[in-house]
Design an enzyme around this catalytic site. Structure first.
Site, PDB file in Angstrom:
ATOM      1  N   TRP A   1       7.741  -8.323   0.110  1.00 22.71           N
ATOM      2  CA  TRP A   1       8.239  -8.089   1.192  1.00 22.71           C
ATOM      3  C   TRP A   1       9.017  -8.795   2.455  1.00 22.71           C
ATOM      4  O   TRP A   1      10.951  -8.799   2.524  1.00 22.71           O
ATOM      5  CB  TRP A   1       7.663  -7.089   2.019  1.00 22.71           C
ATOM      6  CG  TRP A   1       7.953  -6.053   3.212  1.00 22.71           C
ATOM      7  CD1 TRP A   1       8.685  -6.385   4.875  1.00 22.71           C
ATOM      8  CD2 TRP A   1       9.185  -5.483   2.678  1.00 22.71           C
ATOM      9  NE1 TRP A   1       9.072  -5.019   5.527  1.00 22.71           N
ATOM     10  CE2 TRP A   1       9.536  -4.371   4.021  1.00 22.71           C
ATOM     11  CE3 TRP A   1       9.376  -4.116   1.637  1.00 22.71           C
ATOM     12  CZ2 TRP A   1      10.235  -3.516   3.921  1.00 22.71           C
ATOM     13  CZ3 TRP A   1      10.465  -3.784   1.392  1.00 22.71           C
ATOM     14  CH2 TRP A   1      10.638  -3.031   3.009  1.00 22.71           C
TER      15      TRP A   1
ATOM     16  N   ALA B   1       0.866  -7.571  -5.813  1.00 30.27           N
ATOM     17  CA  ALA B   1       0.470  -7.209  -4.737  1.00 30.27           C
ATOM     18  C   ALA B   1       1.216  -5.670  -4.417  1.00 30.27           C
ATOM     19  O   ALA B   1       0.739  -5.002  -5.823  1.00 30.27           O
ATOM     20  CB  ALA B   1       0.590  -7.724  -3.593  1.00 30.27           C
TER      21      ALA B   1
ATOM     22  N   ASP C   1      -2.891  -9.666  12.064  1.00 36.64           N
ATOM     23  CA  ASP C   1      -1.815  -9.117  11.513  1.00 36.64           C
ATOM     24  C   ASP C   1      -2.788  -8.053  10.030  1.00 36.64           C
ATOM     25  O   ASP C   1      -3.829  -8.194  10.559  1.00 36.64           O
ATOM     26  CB  ASP C   1      -0.959 -10.028  10.751  1.00 36.64           C
ATOM     27  CG  ASP C   1      -1.441 -11.243   9.663  1.00 36.64           C
ATOM     28  OD1 ASP C   1      -2.736 -11.166   8.826  1.00 36.64           O
ATOM     29  OD2 ASP C   1      -1.202 -11.874   9.424  1.00 36.64           O
TER      30      ASP C   1
ATOM     31  N   GLU D   1      14.843 -10.622   3.065  1.00 37.11           N
ATOM     32  CA  GLU D   1      15.799 -11.831   3.366  1.00 37.11           C
ATOM     33  C   GLU D   1      17.104 -11.244   2.791  1.00 37.11           C
ATOM     34  O   GLU D   1      18.419 -12.128   2.653  1.00 37.11           O
ATOM     35  CB  GLU D   1      15.186 -13.221   2.319  1.00 37.11           C
ATOM     36  CG  GLU D   1      14.171 -13.940   3.482  1.00 37.11           C
ATOM     37  CD  GLU D   1      13.474 -14.807   3.661  1.00 37.11           C
ATOM     38  OE1 GLU D   1      13.176 -15.212   2.231  1.00 37.11           O
ATOM     39  OE2 GLU D   1      12.036 -15.388   3.760  1.00 37.11           O
TER      40      GLU D   1
ATOM     41  N   HIS E   1       3.266 -14.698   5.373  1.00 28.52           N
ATOM     42  CA  HIS E   1       2.361 -13.766   6.938  1.00 28.52           C
ATOM     43  C   HIS E   1       2.721 -15.029   7.562  1.00 28.52           C
ATOM     44  O   HIS E   1       2.820 -14.635   8.942  1.00 28.52           O
ATOM     45  CB  HIS E   1       0.905 -13.154   7.133  1.00 28.52           C
ATOM     46  CG  HIS E   1       0.279 -12.708   5.848  1.00 28.52           C
ATOM     47  ND1 HIS E   1      -0.504 -12.828   4.799  1.00 28.52           N
ATOM     48  CD2 HIS E   1       0.573 -11.392   5.335  1.00 28.52           C
ATOM     49  CE1 HIS E   1      -0.995 -12.299   3.974  1.00 28.52           C
ATOM     50  NE2 HIS E   1      -0.140 -11.081   3.994  1.00 28.52           N
TER      51      HIS E   1
HETATM   52  N1  UDP Z   1       9.870 -19.211  -0.066  1.00 27.59           N
HETATM   53  C1  UDP Z   1      10.568 -20.229   0.183  1.00 27.59           C
HETATM   54  N2  UDP Z   1      10.916 -20.852  -0.758  1.00 27.59           N
HETATM   55  C2  UDP Z   1      10.760 -20.718  -2.323  1.00 27.59           C
HETATM   56  C3  UDP Z   1       9.457 -19.670  -2.735  1.00 27.59           C
HETATM   57  C4  UDP Z   1       9.311 -18.564  -1.233  1.00 27.59           C
HETATM   58  O1  UDP Z   1      10.936 -20.431   1.442  1.00 27.59           O
HETATM   59  O2  UDP Z   1      10.407 -21.479  -2.894  1.00 27.59           O
HETATM   60  C5  UDP Z   1       9.668 -18.341   0.650  1.00 27.59           C
HETATM   61  C6  UDP Z   1      10.538 -17.182   1.332  1.00 27.59           C
HETATM   62  O3  UDP Z   1      11.976 -17.312   1.860  1.00 27.59           O
HETATM   63  C7  UDP Z   1       9.967 -16.198   2.262  1.00 27.59           C
HETATM   64  C8  UDP Z   1       8.302 -16.572   1.594  1.00 27.59           C
HETATM   65  O4  UDP Z   1       8.467 -17.946   1.232  1.00 27.59           O
HETATM   66  O5  UDP Z   1       9.851 -15.530   3.855  1.00 27.59           O
HETATM   67  C9  UDP Z   1       7.552 -15.601   0.612  1.00 27.59           C
HETATM   68  O6  UDP Z   1       7.110 -14.421   0.809  1.00 27.59           O
HETATM   69  P1  UDP Z   1       7.414 -12.985   0.671  1.00 27.59           P
HETATM   70  O7  UDP Z   1       6.787 -12.266   1.022  1.00 27.59           O
HETATM   71  O8  UDP Z   1       8.426 -12.463  -0.398  1.00 27.59           O
HETATM   72  O9  UDP Z   1       5.831 -12.294  -1.235  1.00 27.59           O
HETATM   73  P2  UDP Z   1       4.973 -14.052  -1.513  1.00 27.59           P
HETATM   74  O10 UDP Z   1       4.912 -15.778  -1.652  1.00 27.59           O
HETATM   75  O11 UDP Z   1       3.923 -13.490   0.153  1.00 27.59           O
HETATM   76  O12 UDP Z   1       4.515 -13.569  -2.143  1.00 27.59           O
END
Ligand code: UDP
Length: 475
Positions: free
Chosen positions: A370, A390, A116, A375, A21
């Protein structure tokens, strides 16, 4: 001659906890400041903050127009315990932290507050203070359409959605398969569902919704929420697609430099990057199969290893970047030695966006959060879709069937985990098969279309201009 001095509009952003988020809202803040002459107060809930969050806000590169306002930590010990599920924990943390919001808003005095998905409790306080409220929807437009439909579904369906015999017909979009339904609506009796319904019902109360997607990625869902009769009937607020807003290439620390040195020495598009977002964890059995499948595929890989958890697929969510572990204690014996040179095992938090942006990255084995999905597409990288929790199953289906940039491994009937042979098959398919090449081309097209959407004159850029003009008129 009178020189008019333009007053810059002042906006406050309030993300809920979790890097998924915080990251897109922070990127949005940077764009507002840099491209649209807006001043931003970024309100940070500090209770339960992860190491990655703390690191982000200590960065020396925060633009001058953004002021970080920390909402003091609150004592959560009487409110949550180790059995509280992720969404309930996020929502309770927000609820407790926002008791201090009124005094903060009185002091900060923004014209607009952007909440958000899970900070919508702030709406009433903002309204009382005559502050306009917008919502930043950090998930897909498909899930946004579903969310706007959920209050109706809740009224019309008796019993559990998971017992429905037909896919759910969300107005104007692709029918939602029951098996893909997000975790938070799979059991209507538990708190997770009540929280999700609460926040999604409140989308109707805001002045506009900023959607982190773009026209070419989700044309059907975006058209639906703007034009379909249902959303007009429920008076859904205007939707502004402003994405894909993703993390820019991060600063590479000494700790991470070896990853890029290694990538520099691999051929273009040859490396499979394996990571499960900020919180994703596999069971011990599944992690063992994954390691074997990677080894058997004989493809180059980077594996972000994390302690397995047999209890929860999101076990690491509240410990992002703080997980120090020793992969040799849970990966198959001899795995690191046998794959040396072909694979790189790293642990804890890595600069994901920068890895995906490296020319050697050829595919992403992802949990399909997401942000991770955006990315990957923003860097033209196809996805081996491995949804965990989720709404990730919905994202995986959209990417595979709706967009054509992903493949999902199949779990054999009667099995709980994806077997090593299946993993070997899909890894080979995406890395060296014809299907993989088609997906890579499609991902590259989307990368171009994402760049265009965000550039001056592009669809997402224009959406931000439109809403920024409204905010400027409030000054
Ligand atoms: N991320 C990162 N390094 C890691 C793991 C995750 O930079 O080792 C970042 C990834 O680039 C993304 C976010 O964490 O921006 C994860 O968001 P996402 O919505 O994909 O999944 P969530 O972690 O919320 O389930």
């Amino acid at each position: 001659m009178v020189v008019s001095k333009e007053v810059k509009p002042h906006i406050a952003l309030l993300p809920s906890p979790g890097m998924g988020h915080i990251t897109p809202l922070f990127e949005f803040a940077k764009r507002l400041v840099t491209n649209h002459g807006i001043l931003v107060s970024f309100l940070v809930i500090t209770a339960d903050a992860s190491a990655a969050q703390t690191q982000l806000f200590q960065s020396p590169d925060i633009p001058a127009g953004i002021c970080i306002v920390n909402i003091p930590p609150v004592d959560m010990s009487n409110v949550i315990n180790e059995n509280t599920l992720v969404l309930s924990r996020v929502c309770l943390t927000v609820q407790e932290s926002l008791k201090l919001l009124r005094s903060i808003l009185v002091e900060v005095k923004p014209k607009v507050l952007i909440v958000d998905l899970f900070t919508s409790q702030a709406i009433e306080v903002a309204r009382e203070l005559s502050i306009s409220v917008y919502s930043f929807y950090t998930a897909s437009a498909g899930l946004l359409a579903f969310s706007l439909y959920l209050p109706t579904l809740d009224r019309e369906v008796e019993g559990e959605y998971v017992d429905l015999l037909e896919p759910i017909k969300v107005p104007g979009t692709r029918p939602e398969r029951i098996e893909d339904l997000l975790d938070q609506v799979r059991n209507r009796k538990i708190d997770e569902y009540k929280w999700f319904l609460f926040h999604m019902s409140r989308l109707a109360l805001v002045d506009g919704i900023l959607e982190n997607s773009w026209e070419d990625l989700e044309p059907l869902s975006l058209k639906a929420v703007r034009e379909h009769e249902y959303y007009k009937t429920v008076q859904a607020p205007p939707v502004y697609p402003i994405g894909p807003l993703i993390k820019p290439d991060e600063f590479i620390t000494d700790k991470d430099a070896r990853i890029f040195t290694w990538l520099d020495n691999q051929p273009p598009d040859s490396v499979l990057f394996v990571a499960f977002g900020s919180g994703g964890t596999l069971t011990s059995e599944q992690l063992t199969e994954l390691a074997w499948g990677l080894e058997m595929s004989e493809q180059r890989f980077i594996l972000v290893a994390r302690n397995p958890s047999d209890a929860s697929a999101s076990a690491a969510f509240f410990n992002v970047g703080g997980d120090q572990n020793d992969p040799s204690t849970y990966l198959p014996e001899g795995f690191a030695e046998r794959t040396q040179g072909v694979g790189l095992i790293v642990h804890s938090w890595v600069p994901q966006a920068a890895i995906l942006g490296h020319s050697s990255s050829g595919a992403f084995l992802s949990h399909c959060g997401w942000n991770s999905s955006l990315e990957s597409l923003s860097h033209g990288v196809p996805i081996l879709a491995w949804p965990l929790y989720a709404e990730q199953r919905m994202n995986a289906t959209l990417l595979e069937e709706g967009v054509g940039v992903a493949v999902k491994p199949v779990v054999q009937p009667g099995k709980k985990v994806v077997g090593r042979e299946e993993i070997e098959r899909v890894v080979r398919l995406i890395m060296e098969g014809e299907e993989g090449k088609v997906m890579r081309r499609r991902a590259e097209q989307l990368k171009e279309s994402a760049d265009t959407a965000l550039s001056c004159g592009g669809s997402s850029y224009n959406s931000v201009c439109q809403v920024a003009d409204i905010w400027k008129s409030l000054v």
